[in-house]
Design a protein around this motif. Structure first.
Motif, mmCIF file in Angstrom:
data_model
loop_
_atom_site.group_PDB
_atom_site.id
_atom_site.type_symbol
_atom_site.label_atom_id
_atom_site.label_comp_id
_atom_site.label_asym_id
_atom_site.label_seq_id
_atom_site.Cartn_x
_atom_site.Cartn_y
_atom_site.Cartn_z
ATOM 1 N N PHE A 41 12.124 25.448 67.280
ATOM 2 C CA PHE A 41 11.141 25.717 68.040
ATOM 3 C C PHE A 41 9.997 24.613 68.226
ATOM 4 C CE2 PHE A 41 12.387 29.306 65.531
ATOM 5 C CZ PHE A 41 12.363 30.295 66.358
ATOM 6 N N GLU A 42 9.291 25.001 69.358
ATOM 7 C CA GLU A 42 8.375 23.822 69.679
ATOM 8 C C GLU A 42 7.209 24.864 70.481
ATOM 9 O OE1 GLU A 42 9.352 21.231 72.629
ATOM 10 O OE2 GLU A 42 10.512 22.521 73.565
ATOM 11 N N THR A 43 6.042 24.329 70.218
ATOM 12 C CA THR A 43 5.034 24.900 70.676
ATOM 13 C C THR A 43 4.085 24.168 71.779
ATOM 14 O OG1 THR A 43 4.370 26.204 68.796
ATOM 15 C CG2 THR A 43 2.563 26.184 70.194
ATOM 16 N N ILE A 44 4.352 24.713 73.021
ATOM 17 C CA ILE A 44 3.619 23.997 74.339
ATOM 18 C C ILE A 44 2.517 24.660 74.673
ATOM 19 C CG2 ILE A 44 4.116 23.251 76.568
ATOM 20 C CD1 ILE A 44 7.047 23.078 75.438
ATOM 21 N N GLU A 45 1.305 24.161 74.789
ATOM 22 C CA GLU A 45 0.115 24.740 75.239
ATOM 23 C C GLU A 45 0.103 26.228 74.541
ATOM 24 O OE1 GLU A 45 0.206 24.602 79.569
ATOM 25 O OE2 GLU A 45 0.033 22.655 79.482
ATOM 26 N N GLY A 46 -0.064 26.352 73.495
ATOM 27 C CA GLY A 46 -0.088 27.514 72.721
ATOM 28 C C GLY A 46 1.215 28.714 72.586
ATOM 29 N N LEU A 47 2.078 28.348 73.430
ATOM 30 C CA LEU A 47 3.326 29.107 73.507
ATOM 31 C C LEU A 47 4.425 28.687 72.720
ATOM 32 C CD1 LEU A 47 3.142 30.251 77.368
ATOM 33 C CD2 LEU A 47 2.498 31.514 75.475
ATOM 34 N N ARG A 48 5.250 29.566 72.136
ATOM 35 C CA ARG A 48 6.193 29.077 71.173
ATOM 36 C C ARG A 48 7.496 29.358 71.990
ATOM 37 N NH1 ARG A 48 7.019 31.857 65.493
ATOM 38 N NH2 ARG A 48 7.428 33.652 66.796
ATOM 39 N N TYR A 49 8.273 27.957 72.134
ATOM 40 C CA TYR A 49 9.656 28.272 72.812
ATOM 41 C C TYR A 49 10.672 27.910 71.682
ATOM 42 C CZ TYR A 49 7.102 27.908 77.085
ATOM 43 O OH TYR A 49 6.059 27.961 77.998
ATOM 44 N N GLY A 50 11.750 28.700 71.897
ATOM 45 C CA GLY A 50 12.880 28.569 70.942
ATOM 46 C C GLY A 50 14.275 28.237 71.597
ATOM 47 N N ARG A 51 15.092 27.555 70.787
ATOM 48 C CA ARG A 51 16.524 27.483 71.507
ATOM 49 C C ARG A 51 17.149 27.432 70.296
ATOM 50 N NH1 ARG A 51 16.933 24.030 75.804
ATOM 51 N NH2 ARG A 51 18.898 24.779 75.796
ATOM 52 N N CYS A 52 18.679 28.453 70.634
ATOM 53 C CA CYS A 52 19.344 28.527 69.644
ATOM 54 C C CYS A 52 20.822 27.821 70.220
ATOM 55 C CB CYS A 52 19.635 30.202 69.424
ATOM 56 S SG CYS A 52 20.855 30.566 68.381
ATOM 57 N N GLN A 53 21.499 27.705 69.349
ATOM 58 C CA GLN A 53 22.912 27.029 69.716
ATOM 59 C C GLN A 53 23.917 28.100 70.246
ATOM 60 O OE1 GLN A 53 24.117 25.285 66.061
ATOM 61 N NE2 GLN A 53 24.034 23.219 67.151
ATOM 62 N N CYS A 54 23.801 29.378 69.943
ATOM 63 C CA CYS A 54 24.648 30.263 70.150
ATOM 64 C C CYS A 54 24.768 30.590 71.669
ATOM 65 C CB CYS A 54 24.426 31.853 69.517
ATOM 66 S SG CYS A 54 23.154 32.867 70.364
ATOM 67 N N LYS A 55 25.702 31.379 72.153
ATOM 68 C CA LYS A 55 26.083 31.449 73.603
ATOM 69 C C LYS A 55 24.926 32.175 74.313
ATOM 70 C CE LYS A 55 30.937 32.107 73.787
ATOM 71 N NZ LYS A 55 32.165 32.978 73.919
ATOM 72 N N ALA A 56 24.095 32.957 73.779
ATOM 73 C CA ALA A 56 23.132 33.897 74.077
ATOM 74 C C ALA A 56 21.953 32.735 74.435
ATOM 75 C CB ALA A 56 22.739 34.907 73.550
ATOM 76 N N GLY A 57 21.559 32.086 73.426
ATOM 77 C CA GLY A 57 20.752 30.906 73.591
ATOM 78 C C GLY A 57 20.879 29.828 74.478
ATOM 79 N N ALA A 58 22.171 29.830 74.577
ATOM 80 C CA ALA A 58 22.490 28.679 75.841
ATOM 81 C C ALA A 58 22.137 29.193 76.896
ATOM 82 C CB ALA A 58 23.910 28.202 75.575
ATOM 83 N N ALA A 59 22.282 30.380 77.178
ATOM 84 C CA ALA A 59 21.770 31.009 78.579
ATOM 85 C C ALA A 59 20.414 31.390 78.564
ATOM 86 C CB ALA A 59 22.651 32.332 78.680
ATOM 87 N N ARG A 60 19.849 30.879 77.619
ATOM 88 C CA ARG A 60 18.224 31.038 77.421
ATOM 89 C C ARG A 60 17.921 32.769 77.379
ATOM 90 N NH1 ARG A 60 15.305 26.752 78.604
ATOM 91 N NH2 ARG A 60 15.986 25.033 79.199
ATOM 92 N N LEU A 61 18.645 33.193 76.658
ATOM 93 C CA LEU A 61 18.440 34.525 76.355
ATOM 94 C C LEU A 61 17.570 34.614 75.020
ATOM 95 C CD1 LEU A 61 21.730 36.249 77.538
ATOM 96 C CD2 LEU A 61 19.481 36.390 78.643
ATOM 97 N N ALA A 62 16.842 35.746 74.557
ATOM 98 C CA ALA A 62 16.107 35.778 73.414
ATOM 99 C C ALA A 62 17.421 36.506 72.420
ATOM 100 C CB ALA A 62 14.843 36.736 73.442
ATOM 101 N N CYS A 63 18.007 35.625 71.825
ATOM 102 C CA CYS A 63 19.104 36.508 70.990
ATOM 103 C C CYS A 63 18.516 36.919 69.630
ATOM 104 C CB CYS A 63 20.199 35.262 70.753
ATOM 105 S SG CYS A 63 19.853 33.774 69.988
ATOM 106 N N LYS A 64 19.490 37.557 68.796
ATOM 107 C CA LYS A 64 18.907 37.799 67.682
ATOM 108 C C LYS A 64 18.918 36.693 66.580
ATOM 109 C CE LYS A 64 23.730 39.324 66.181
ATOM 110 N NZ LYS A 64 24.380 38.936 67.444
ATOM 111 N N ASN A 65 19.605 35.542 66.770
ATOM 112 C CA ASN A 65 19.363 34.585 65.911
ATOM 113 C C ASN A 65 18.222 34.094 65.940
ATOM 114 O OD1 ASN A 65 22.352 34.145 67.525
ATOM 115 N ND2 ASN A 65 22.524 34.666 65.341
ATOM 116 N N LEU A 66 17.662 34.003 67.440
ATOM 117 C CA LEU A 66 16.181 33.301 67.728
ATOM 118 C C LEU A 66 15.109 34.213 67.001
ATOM 119 C CD1 LEU A 66 15.138 30.921 69.128
ATOM 120 C CD2 LEU A 66 15.244 32.373 71.480
ATOM 121 N N ALA A 67 15.461 35.554 67.456
ATOM 122 C CA ALA A 67 14.415 36.512 66.762
ATOM 123 C C ALA A 67 14.214 36.582 65.197
ATOM 124 C CB ALA A 67 14.523 37.816 67.160
#
Ligand SMILES: [Zn+2]
Length: 82
Positions: A41-67
């Motif tokens: 995760f990183e926070t940019i201008e007060g918004l949290r962004y997350g990246r996950c290694q799974c297929k959904a995460g690679a497609a920039r979807l909010a996957c269950k791992n990320l949640a």
């Protein structure tokens, strides 16, 4: 928090996954199938962004791992008083 993440969080709460805290804003999510995904995760201008290694995460979807990791991240941040 976006609707996508909230929906993913609702799904994640029904799935038994464990989260390990690696330090900083980095987590490993371990699924019931013993798959491991690194979530950052990183926070940019007060918004949290997350990246996950799974297929959904690679497609920039909010996957269950990320949640799942986001819930832990929120708990850690709150306990630190951020
Ligand atoms: Zn994922």
């Amino acid at each position: 928090m976006t609707t996508n993440i909230q929906n993913a969080l609702a799904r994640a709460s029904k799935i038994k996954m464990s989260v390990r805290y690696l330090g900083g804003r980095t987590y490993v999510v371990i699924t019931p199938e013993a798959h491991r995904y690194v979530v950052r995760f990183e926070t940019i201008e007060g918004l949290r962004y997350g990246r996950c290694q799974c297929k959904a995460g690679a497609a920039r979807l909010a996957c269950k791992n990320l949640a799942k990791a986001a819930a832990v991240d929120t708990g850690i941040r709150n306990s630190q008083g951020h």
